[in-house]
Scaffold this active site. Structure first.
Site, PDB file in Angstrom:
ATOM      1  N   LYS A 154       0.835  -1.208   0.000  1.00 13.82           N
ATOM      2  CA  LYS A 154       0.000   0.000   0.000  1.00 13.82           C
ATOM      3  C   LYS A 154       0.867   1.254   0.000  1.00 13.82           C
ATOM      4  O   LYS A 154       1.981   1.237   0.517  1.00 13.82           O
ATOM      5  CB  LYS A 154      -0.901   0.021   1.242  1.00 13.82           C
ATOM      6  CG  LYS A 154      -1.912  -1.118   1.318  1.00 13.82           C
ATOM      7  CD  LYS A 154      -2.825  -0.978   2.531  1.00 13.82           C
ATOM      8  CE  LYS A 154      -3.867  -2.096   2.548  1.00 13.82           C
ATOM      9  NZ  LYS A 154      -4.810  -1.961   3.683  1.00 13.82           N
ATOM     10  N   GLU A 284      -6.897   2.587   8.673  1.00 10.35           N
ATOM     11  CA  GLU A 284      -6.647   4.017   8.504  1.00 10.35           C
ATOM     12  C   GLU A 284      -7.711   4.843   9.206  1.00 10.35           C
ATOM     13  O   GLU A 284      -8.729   4.324   9.650  1.00 10.35           O
ATOM     14  CB  GLU A 284      -6.535   4.403   7.025  1.00 10.35           C
ATOM     15  CG  GLU A 284      -7.662   3.937   6.138  1.00 10.35           C
ATOM     16  CD  GLU A 284      -7.330   4.103   4.652  1.00 10.35           C
ATOM     17  OE1 GLU A 284      -7.844   5.057   4.056  1.00 10.35           O
ATOM     18  OE2 GLU A 284      -6.563   3.280   4.085  1.00 10.35           O
ATOM     19  N   ASN A 286     -10.073   8.446   8.911  1.00  6.38           N
ATOM     20  CA  ASN A 286     -10.560   9.544   8.073  1.00  6.38           C
ATOM     21  C   ASN A 286     -10.890  10.727   8.962  1.00  6.38           C
ATOM     22  O   ASN A 286     -11.662  10.606   9.906  1.00  6.38           O
ATOM     23  CB  ASN A 286     -11.801   9.120   7.303  1.00  6.38           C
ATOM     24  CG  ASN A 286     -11.523   7.912   6.429  1.00  6.38           C
ATOM     25  OD1 ASN A 286     -10.461   7.817   5.813  1.00  6.38           O
ATOM     26  ND2 ASN A 286     -12.435   6.970   6.389  1.00  6.38           N
ATOM     27  N   ARG A 288     -12.580  13.529   8.548  1.00  8.81           N
ATOM     28  CA  ARG A 288     -13.607  14.374   7.923  1.00  8.81           C
ATOM     29  C   ARG A 288     -14.987  13.819   8.243  1.00  8.81           C
ATOM     30  O   ARG A 288     -15.112  12.724   8.783  1.00  8.81           O
ATOM     31  CB  ARG A 288     -13.412  14.319   6.400  1.00  8.81           C
ATOM     32  CG  ARG A 288     -13.521  12.882   5.899  1.00  8.81           C
ATOM     33  CD  ARG A 288     -13.644  12.764   4.380  1.00  8.81           C
ATOM     34  NE  ARG A 288     -14.028  11.419   3.993  1.00  8.81           N
ATOM     35  CZ  ARG A 288     -13.191  10.417   3.801  1.00  8.81           C
ATOM     36  NH1 ARG A 288     -11.896  10.598   3.946  1.00  8.81           N
ATOM     37  NH2 ARG A 288     -13.650   9.228   3.471  1.00  8.81           N
TER      38      ARG A 288
END
Ligand code: MV4
Length: 448
Positions: A154, A284, A286, A288
């Site tokens: 990744k 991960e 985020n 937002r």
């Protein structure tokens, strides 16, 4: 407050502002002159030509629009500038409140290697893999052998699936490593990649968090987002049929602990993968508001967008964890203007007629109306159909009823409504037996 976005999310933010008694400033590109967010806002400022980079990604023009209109805060929505730490810093430098987390948190979580390092240190389980960027082919191959194939490569600056390579065995490693890091360099200007153990057909489960500037944080339950195509979510639901109450509490507490470790505030989401044995790993974060936030709102009764705004104004969180109750089940169908029969090519043009479904337990977050023209320049999301009911089975029949009622008609306009009906009529979906390979199996059916 200025809304640095367009489409359904700009409309959603304006609703929250109206209810809070805050005046709104819309910004729009030349292609969005007749958009709903422009009509609903108190003020509207044209910021540039249709291309996103000249309008919705044009930081200088957006800051200027805020200064000219006297806006003292900016909500970035999702996409565009929402996770750009330079933009959050630019707001701070201009004494404009950025409705979101601090730039430092955005930057730290934007580097997926750094994010994993921080979470691991905070005691959050992460997918086994390299702790640092891979510095050479040789080192990479050694790490891959240590972890054991299959592995996945990744991009450190990636996220959301961009720049990923699945490597089934040793013979594929060299090619995959070089092409992943080359793609990462071209896409993000950052060639760094890392390695993870590849999990077969995992579930995607994410925790919605809400924290204030005073160290308080709650989790609003999880969303199951396993039905995706090319890393675009198609259906999301809350809660996940795969978590027990006990596991839910454990994961929620783990996510809060991880986010507190970076001094996080505002709304945020921790993403996890769950393997077939029920092991859960962080991948991960985020930083937002997310497209699928409504399903969490429906089961908790909390208006996440309003809370983000109050938090950015420095207010204390109005909820403690014991105040958060999960009630019923909610499902969101992302309706896009795409043709599933033509490999999901976007369809643009005039919508002659729209009928949105109604009745109990239905919410439609959308910017479309009869006579609206879908511009070809942006994301193809045109409506989110969100249903709530007392349990998952009732929510599925309600969604079916609402999808059948939804009419979006226009020359050349195709939508994913028929695909949604296909998905929710599938026996595996009805049983909650879904994973990230589910949609491929649906698309192989020839009668959509
Ligand atoms: C993975 C994975 C298997 N193992 N990581 C894709 C999007 C990005 N957020 C993470 N993704 C994946 N990461 C490991 N170690 C499989 C996927 C994945 C996927 C994840 C969630 C939803 C749909 C997916 C479709 C393909 C691959």
């Amino acid at each position: 407050m200025l809304i640095a976005n367009r489409g359904e999310i700009a409309v959603r933010i304006i609703y929250a502002l109206k209810e809070l008694g805050i005046e709104s400033v819309a910004v729009y590109s030349e292609a969005d002159e007749n958009s709903l967010h422009v009509m609903l806002a108190n003020y509207a400022i044209r910021i540039g030509p249709p291309a996103s980079k000249s309008s919705y990604l044009n930081m200088k023009n957006i800051i200027s629009a805020a200064e000219i209109s006297g806006a003292d805060a900016i909500h970035p929505g999702y996409g565009f500038l929402a996770e750009n730490p330079e933009f959050a810093e630019m707001c701070r430098d201009h004494n404009i409140t950025f409705i979101g987390p601090p730039p430092e948190a955005i930057r730290a979580m934007g580097d997926k290697i750094e994010a994993k390092r921080i979470m691991k240190k905070a005691g959050v389980p992460v997918v086994p893999g390299s702790d640092d960027p891979i510095s050479s082919l040789e080192e990479g191959l050694n790490i891959a052998k240590e972890i054991g194939f299959p592995i996945i490569i990744k991009a450190a600056a990636g996220g959301g699936g961009r720049g990923m390579r699945l490597v089934r065995d040793e013979s594929e490693f060299t090619n995959a490593f070089l092409s992943a890091s080359n793609e990462a360099l071209n896409a993000f200007g950052d060639a760094r990649v890392y390695i993870e153990k590849y999990l077969e057909k995992p579930r995607h489960i994410e925790i919605q968090l809400l924290g204030d500037m005073h160290g308080n944080m709650v989790y609003l339950g999880e969303r199951e987002c396993s039905i995706q195509r090319r890393h675009q979510k198609i259906i999301e639901e809350a809660l996940s049929p795969a978590l027990s109450e006990e596991k839910r509490r454990w994961l929620g507490e783990v996510a809060v602990k991880g986010a507190k470790a970076i001094g996080y505030y505002s709304a945020g989401t921790m993403e996890f993968l769950m393997d077939k044995d029920g092991n859960i790993y962080f991948i991960e974060m985020n930083t937002r508001i997310q497209v699928e936030h409504p399903v969490s709102e429906m089961i908790t009764g909390i208006d996440i967008v309003k809370e983000m705004i109050l938090i950015a104004m420095g207010e204390k969180l109005r909820y403690k964890q014991e105040d958060i109750k999960f009630n019923g089940h909610s499902i969101e169908a992302r309706i896009t203007a795409e043709d599933p029969e033509r490999n999901f090519t976007p369809t643009a043009g005039k919508i002659d007629f729209v009928h949105k479904p109604g009745g109990p337990g239905i919410r439609v977050d959308s910017h479309i109306y009869s006579g609206y023209s879908i511009p070809p320049y942006y994301d193809s999301l045109i409506a989110k159909l969100i249903v709530w009911d007392k349990d998952r089975i009732s929510a599925i029949s309600r969604l079916k009823r609402a999808l059948e009622e939804f009419v979006i008609r226009g020359e050349g306009i195709k939508t994913t409504i028929p695909l949604h009906l296909k998905i929710i009529e599938d026996e595996r979906f009805k049983k909650g037996d879904i994973h990230t390979g589910f949609i491929e199996s649906i698309l192989k059916l020839d009668n959509i």
